[in-house]
Enzyme design. Structure first.
Site, PDB file in Angstrom:
ATOM      1  N   ASP A  67       0.728  -1.186  -0.083  1.00  0.00           N
ATOM      2  CA  ASP A  67       0.085   0.081  -0.043  1.00  0.00           C
ATOM      3  C   ASP A  67       0.862   1.293   0.112  1.00  0.00           C
ATOM      4  O   ASP A  67       2.086   1.269   0.154  1.00  0.00           O
ATOM      5  CB  ASP A  67      -0.752   0.058   1.048  1.00  0.00           C
ATOM      6  CG  ASP A  67      -0.546  -0.555   2.460  1.00  0.00           C
ATOM      7  OD1 ASP A  67       1.017  -0.636   2.527  1.00  0.00           O
ATOM      8  OD2 ASP A  67      -1.103  -1.202   3.312  1.00  0.00           O
ATOM      9  N   HIS A 138      -6.977  -5.514  10.330  1.00  0.00           N
ATOM     10  CA  HIS A 138      -6.936  -5.122   8.890  1.00  0.00           C
ATOM     11  C   HIS A 138      -5.543  -5.921   8.442  1.00  0.00           C
ATOM     12  O   HIS A 138      -4.696  -5.823   9.085  1.00  0.00           O
ATOM     13  CB  HIS A 138      -7.104  -3.701   8.575  1.00  0.00           C
ATOM     14  CG  HIS A 138      -5.843  -2.698   9.154  1.00  0.00           C
ATOM     15  ND1 HIS A 138      -6.099  -1.825   9.702  1.00  0.00           N
ATOM     16  CD2 HIS A 138      -4.641  -2.795   8.775  1.00  0.00           C
ATOM     17  CE1 HIS A 138      -4.790  -1.164  10.073  1.00  0.00           C
ATOM     18  NE2 HIS A 138      -4.078  -1.944   9.411  1.00  0.00           N
TER      19      HIS A 138
HETATM   20  C1  F6R Z   1       1.293  -1.482   6.018  1.00  0.00           C
HETATM   21  C2  F6R Z   1       0.179  -2.356   6.099  1.00  0.00           C
HETATM   22  C3  F6R Z   1      -0.671  -2.134   7.511  1.00  0.00           C
HETATM   23  C4  F6R Z   1       0.045  -2.598   8.502  1.00  0.00           C
HETATM   24  C5  F6R Z   1      -0.669  -2.645   9.832  1.00  0.00           C
HETATM   25  C6  F6R Z   1       0.115  -2.963  11.028  1.00  0.00           C
HETATM   26  O1  F6R Z   1       2.069  -1.556   4.788  1.00  0.00           O
HETATM   27  O2  F6R Z   1      -0.192  -3.042   5.201  1.00  0.00           O
HETATM   28  O3  F6R Z   1      -1.834  -3.292   7.278  1.00  0.00           O
HETATM   29  O4  F6R Z   1       0.870  -4.020   8.422  1.00  0.00           O
HETATM   30  O5  F6R Z   1      -1.476  -1.556  10.012  1.00  0.00           O
HETATM   31  O6  F6R Z   1       1.081  -2.075  11.334  1.00  0.00           O
HETATM   32  P1  F6R Z   1       2.062  -1.910  12.330  1.00  0.00           P
HETATM   33  O7  F6R Z   1       3.160  -2.796  11.985  1.00  0.00           O
HETATM   34  O8  F6R Z   1       2.830  -0.448  12.473  1.00  0.00           O
HETATM   35  O9  F6R Z   1       1.594  -2.230  13.494  1.00  0.00           O
END
Ligand code: F6R
Length: 270
Positions: A67, A138
């Site tokens: 993304d 998500h």
């Molecule tokens: C980012 C993405 C998001 C993150 C998720 C967790 O490319 O796809 O789905 O993986 O928001 O974020 P963190 O790792 O910062 O807790």
């Protein structure tokens, strides 16, 4: 789904790097799907270490990021292109032409998203899609309610994700409201998914994703429909799972199988 629970975030990073490195060694021209965020940072540090110390060769690898925020230049410190550049790409021998991040600047969303899907297909599809999980369950920016059949498209971020990501921007009102994201179906097309989660803040989402019903309200739960998913969690993130013993038992058997310890598995005892 295979569930591996490691002691802490460092051990998650080491284990995840083993899966990625094993693929790159077996298939040097593989296609990786990559996330940004806090969770994969340890994995990226491990991959950089493997490149420097063991010569892990990224020269033929192709990458597709999950993304990108809409409206941020590649040079913006919070753009996902910049994040990847700083945390992985510039430290290994990836060919820049083979690294792909959705185009957050094109406002012709429909054609740029379709082009991203086409590029993934043209590369032969994603061999290994690495994923983090949001505290609302998500994957990528497929927020609760996203269609489980969705493909790459523009999405608006929920209040929870804006609040979660404000830590990177300094304040909530600096977080972009829109992002281009691979869809759930795009992710499910990958040949293997590697779901990573660390910290107690992910425990509820992880339990819903792995042991709850498959629902668009927790888009990570769609991974239950995929035939090859490995979840690598630390003890905090896996702390709410009710079947931890079964997962550990399966891992013990898996290790015995991989090392050919048939008698330990009860084979050939009679
Ligand atoms: C980012 C993405 C998001 C993150 C998720 C967790 O490319 O796809 O789905 O993986 O928001 O974020 P963190 O790792 O910062 O807790």
């Amino acid at each position: 789904m295979r569930v591996i629970i490691e002691k802490n975030a460092d051990a998650v990073a080491v284990r995840a790097a083993c899966f990625v490195a094993e693929l790159i060694r077996r298939k040097p021209a593989c296609v990786l799907g990559l996330p940004t965020g806090g969770t994969p940072l340890g994995l990226y540090r491990q991959l950089i270490r493997l490149h420097r110390e063991e010569g892990l060769d990224f020269s033929q690898v192709t990458t597709f990021n999950l993304d990108e925020y809409v409206g941020l230049e590649a040079t913006h410190p919070q753009s996902y292109r910049y994040f990847m550049q700083e945390n992985l790409f510039r430290h290994v021998n990836l060919d820049p032409a083979k690294t792909h991040v959705p185009d957050g600047l094109s406002l012709d969303f429909e054609s740029s998203c379709e082009k991203y899907e086409q590029m993934i297909r043209a590369a032969g599809g994603i061999d290994l899609q690495v994923l983090g999980i949001g505290s609302d369950g998500h994957i990528a920016f497929n927020e609760p309610g996203s269609s489980l059949g969705s493909r790459t498209r523009v999405k608006s971020l929920t209040g929870e994700t804006i609040r979660d990501n404000a830590r990177f921007f300094g304040s909530e009102d600096q977080v972009p409201r829109l992002a281009i994201t691979m869809g759930v179906a795009t992710i499910l097309d990958s040949r293997r998914c590697l779901l990573l989660a660390t910290g107690p803040g992910k425990a509820s989402a992880v339990r819903s994703a792995i042991e709850g019903p498959v629902t668009a309200q927790v888009t990570a739960s769609a991974l239950q429909l995929h035939r090859d998913v490995i979840a690598v969690l630390d003890e905090d993130a896996g702390g709410w799972l009710t079947r931890r013993e079964c997962y550990a038992e399966f891992e013990r058997a898996q290790r015995l199988l991989e090392t050919g310890q048939w008698r330990e598995l009860g084979i050939g005892k009679q």
